[in-house]
Design a protein around this motif. Structure first.
Motif, PDB file in Angstrom:
ATOM      1  N   ASP A 170       1.810   4.298   7.919  1.00  0.00           N
ATOM      2  CA  ASP A 170       3.186   4.764   8.093  1.00  0.00           C
ATOM      3  C   ASP A 170       3.819   4.352   9.407  1.00  0.00           C
ATOM      4  O   ASP A 170       5.007   4.575   9.613  1.00  0.00           O
ATOM      5  N   GLY A 171       3.029   3.773  10.302  1.00  0.00           N
ATOM      6  CA  GLY A 171       3.598   3.369  11.573  1.00  0.00           C
ATOM      7  C   GLY A 171       2.519   2.979  12.563  1.00  0.00           C
ATOM      8  O   GLY A 171       1.335   2.864  12.224  1.00  0.00           O
ATOM      9  N   TRP A 172       2.953   2.807  13.813  1.00  0.00           N
ATOM     10  CA  TRP A 172       2.070   2.289  14.844  1.00  0.00           C
ATOM     11  C   TRP A 172       2.241   3.041  16.158  1.00  0.00           C
ATOM     12  O   TRP A 172       3.361   3.322  16.588  1.00  0.00           O
ATOM     13  N   ARG A 173       1.114   3.332  16.810  1.00  0.00           N
ATOM     14  CA  ARG A 173       1.099   3.679  18.227  1.00  0.00           C
ATOM     15  C   ARG A 173       0.827   2.376  18.954  1.00  0.00           C
ATOM     16  O   ARG A 173      -0.145   1.680  18.682  1.00  0.00           O
ATOM     17  N   LEU A 174       1.674   2.032  19.911  1.00  0.00           N
ATOM     18  CA  LEU A 174       1.568   0.750  20.596  1.00  0.00           C
ATOM     19  C   LEU A 174       0.961   0.963  21.972  1.00  0.00           C
ATOM     20  O   LEU A 174       1.593   1.512  22.886  1.00  0.00           O
ATOM     21  N   ASP A 175      -0.281   0.548  22.107  1.00  0.00           N
ATOM     22  CA  ASP A 175      -1.051   0.765  23.328  1.00  0.00           C
ATOM     23  C   ASP A 175      -0.462  -0.020  24.499  1.00  0.00           C
ATOM     24  O   ASP A 175      -0.009  -1.153  24.341  1.00  0.00           O
ATOM     25  N   ALA A 176      -0.492   0.616  25.677  1.00  0.00           N
ATOM     26  CA  ALA A 176      -0.027  -0.026  26.914  1.00  0.00           C
ATOM     27  C   ALA A 176       1.348  -0.657  26.744  1.00  0.00           C
ATOM     28  O   ALA A 176       1.642  -1.715  27.305  1.00  0.00           O
ATOM     29  N   ALA A 177       2.211   0.011  25.989  1.00  0.00           N
ATOM     30  CA  ALA A 177       3.557  -0.514  25.763  1.00  0.00           C
ATOM     31  C   ALA A 177       4.294  -0.719  27.080  1.00  0.00           C
ATOM     32  O   ALA A 177       5.106  -1.648  27.219  1.00  0.00           O
ATOM     33  N   GLY A 229      -1.140  14.211   1.283  1.00  0.00           N
ATOM     34  CA  GLY A 229       0.159  14.250   1.934  1.00  0.00           C
ATOM     35  C   GLY A 229       0.129  13.956   3.416  1.00  0.00           C
ATOM     36  O   GLY A 229       1.097  14.221   4.127  1.00  0.00           O
ATOM     37  N   LEU A 230      -0.979  13.389   3.897  1.00  0.00           N
ATOM     38  CA  LEU A 230      -1.104  13.064   5.317  1.00  0.00           C
ATOM     39  C   LEU A 230      -0.588  11.654   5.597  1.00  0.00           C
ATOM     40  O   LEU A 230      -0.962  10.702   4.910  1.00  0.00           O
ATOM     41  N   ARG A 231       0.246  11.520   6.600  1.00  0.00           N
ATOM     42  CA  ARG A 231       0.664  10.207   7.087  1.00  0.00           C
ATOM     43  C   ARG A 231      -0.468   9.588   7.910  1.00  0.00           C
ATOM     44  O   ARG A 231      -1.347  10.300   8.415  1.00  0.00           O
ATOM     45  N   PRO A 260      11.625  -0.056   6.693  1.00  0.00           N
ATOM     46  CA  PRO A 260      12.616   0.729   7.453  1.00  0.00           C
ATOM     47  C   PRO A 260      12.176   2.154   7.756  1.00  0.00           C
ATOM     48  O   PRO A 260      12.719   2.783   8.675  1.00  0.00           O
ATOM     49  N   ASP A 261      11.197   2.690   7.023  1.00  0.00           N
ATOM     50  CA  ASP A 261      10.756   4.071   7.257  1.00  0.00           C
ATOM     51  C   ASP A 261       9.570   4.170   8.196  1.00  0.00           C
ATOM     52  O   ASP A 261       9.056   5.266   8.450  1.00  0.00           O
ATOM     53  N   ALA A 262       9.099   3.039   8.715  1.00  0.00           N
ATOM     54  CA  ALA A 262       7.959   3.068   9.628  1.00  0.00           C
ATOM     55  C   ALA A 262       8.378   3.686  10.964  1.00  0.00           C
ATOM     56  O   ALA A 262       9.535   3.597  11.376  1.00  0.00           O
ATOM     57  N   TRP A 263       7.400   4.308  11.615  1.00  0.00           N
ATOM     58  CA  TRP A 263       7.639   4.978  12.909  1.00  0.00           C
ATOM     59  C   TRP A 263       6.805   4.288  13.981  1.00  0.00           C
ATOM     60  O   TRP A 263       5.623   4.003  13.769  1.00  0.00           O
ATOM     61  N   PHE A 264       7.425   4.019  15.147  1.00  0.00           N
ATOM     62  CA  PHE A 264       6.766   3.278  16.215  1.00  0.00           C
ATOM     63  C   PHE A 264       6.860   4.066  17.525  1.00  0.00           C
ATOM     64  O   PHE A 264       7.955   4.355  18.005  1.00  0.00           O
ATOM     65  N   TRP A 272      -0.635  -4.286   7.720  1.00  0.00           N
ATOM     66  CA  TRP A 272      -1.212  -2.954   7.584  1.00  0.00           C
ATOM     67  C   TRP A 272      -0.202  -1.942   7.066  1.00  0.00           C
ATOM     68  O   TRP A 272      -0.576  -0.974   6.383  1.00  0.00           O
ATOM     69  N   LEU A 273       1.080  -2.161   7.350  1.00  0.00           N
ATOM     70  CA  LEU A 273       2.106  -1.327   6.724  1.00  0.00           C
ATOM     71  C   LEU A 273       2.108  -1.545   5.209  1.00  0.00           C
ATOM     72  O   LEU A 273       2.222  -0.600   4.427  1.00  0.00           O
TER      73      LEU A 273
END
Length: 414
Positions: free
Chosen positions: A156-163, A95-97, A183-187, A150-151
């Motif tokens: 489940d989503g992305w951390r965007l480095d140096a955004a 159950g881990l994202r 649509p459920d991805a988190w950014f 990768w999605l």
């Protein structure tokens, strides 16, 4: 923001350091299947109270992972696609994202692409990091394709480095396309300072990193100045009209909280703030064991804060487990009061060395912090409240409004 993100509590891991990988990638060297070591720690993260795994760079890179050379290939120092798929499947089964670190502002110098994909400058003086041309349509499409690849593979989503270094319109173009498919991805974007809300509005990001609150937490504790925290929380709560910030007291780029604090007795105070105020919180691996490490501005200056972990939790020393249990208790408060993710914190009482924070939702959470050398009586009516978390697993205090020196209480009602 994706609905599931309201309940997300991330365990952030820097994989290359975690598995003890070599400092640099040697092209042609055999794949070393280390990524599976993380599977031994998934239950540990769940027991801590986390619901997601926030991974640092996993793609082929020249050295530290933020100098990517191929966004479609797992770094051979970590393993291969099969290793990655097994890790995602193992996380999913529990159950881990899973969140990946996307380095799309810059790439490593040996990244292969046409000249028009690059700007002439390097990133923040780092000669090995070449800045991408975010005005180039082919770069927009490349990032969309990488994200969706990768999605599709199960993240489940992305951390965007140096955004913060990327024009917000670039993210808007990218995320519009990515969300049309997922649509459920988190950014979440890495933004250090500036107009957080404005950047979110222009970029379409779900969240950005709340460095301003991070600084206020440790600085107010070190200086004995809760007025700084009060000021930062007012600004923090204003952000909730636009988005829910990503909150933390430690990550892969900063001195560990246990080293940052001048008085180790105040570690629990920092954690109580983190888990009682609005935001999507993360715990940086090792912080839950009171690991120490100082970031230095030199080559290799991140090594101390990106260490290797043992094969499994049973190999950790005894000294860190009390801090782990404090995390568990405070994360438990957060999970039982999930509405805190969007709840402004009202400062009910304030002095230099004592502060009371109240949040209201389906119930009430009251956090009392005292960093003075004497017990402190808060002039508050605590009728109807009960102790929800303490520094030590001891009997409840006789008076809920009295907090011992260098101690804290979390109370709940309703």
């Amino acid at each position: 923001m994706a609905s599931w993100a309201d309940h997300a509590i991330w365990w952030q891991v820097y994989p290359l350091g975690f598995v003890g990988a070599e400092a640099a990638l040697t092209e042609g060297a055999p794949v070393t299947h280390r990524l599976g070591q993380l599977e031994n720690w998934l239950d540990y993260a769940i027991d801590l109270g986390c619901s997601g795994l926030m991974l640092g760079p996993v793609f082929a890179a020249e050295t530290h992972g933020y100098d990517t050379i191929d966004h479609y290939r797992i770094d051979p120092r970590l393993g291969d696609h099969e290793d990655f798929d097994r890790l995602v499947a193992a996380a999913r089964a529990r159950g881990l994202r899973v969140l990946l670190d996307g380095v799309f502002n810059h790439v490593g110098r040996s990244f292969q692409a046409p000249p028009e994909w690059f700007r002439e400058d390097v990133f923040e003086g780092h000669e090995q990091l070449v800045v991408l041309n975010h005005d180039e349509p082919a770069v927009v499409q490349y990032v969309v394709d990488v994200m969706c690849h990768w999605l599709e593979r199960g993240i489940d989503g992305w951390r965007l480095d140096a955004a913060y270094a990327v024009p917000p319109n670039f993210w808007h173009q990218v995320l519009t396309q990515a969300r049309s498919r997922f649509p459920d991805a988190w950014f979440v974007g890495e933004v250090i300072h500036g107009d957080y809300a404005g950047y979110v509005n222009q970029s379409g990001l779900d969240s950005v990193t709340q460095y301003e609150l991070w600084k206020a937490i440790w600085s107010s504790l070190n200086d004995g100045n809760f007025f700084e925290l009060d000021y930062a929380l007012k600004r923090h709560d204003q952000l909730l009209d636009t988005f829910v910030p990503q909150t933390f007291v430690g990550n892969h780029d900063v001195t560990r909280i246990a080293s940052q604090l001048r008085d180790e007795r105040h570690l629990g105070h920092a954690l109580a703030i983190l888990f009682a105020v609005a935001g999507v919180p993360s715990i940086y691996y090792g912080d839950e064991q009171a690991f120490r490490g100082v970031k230095e501005e030199r080559v290799g200056g991140d090594d101390a804060i990106r260490p290797a972990f043992p094969a499994g939790p049973d190999e950790l020393g005894e000294a860190g487990w009390p801090t782990y249990r404090v995390h568990q208790r405070l994360i438990g408060v957060r999970r039982r009061n999930a509405w805190l993710v969007r709840a402004p914190a009202t400062v009910e009482h304030l002095t230099n060395q004592a502060i009371a924070l109240r949040s209201e939702g389906d119930g009430q959470v009251l956090v009392l912090l005292n960093i003075s050398d004497q017990p402190y009586r808060f002039p508050l009516d605590t009728t109807g409240f009960a102790v929800e978390a303490l520094p030590e697993e001891t009997d409840e205090p006789e008076e809920l409004a009295v907090v011992q020196s260098h101690s804290w209480l979390v109370l709940t009602s309703g």
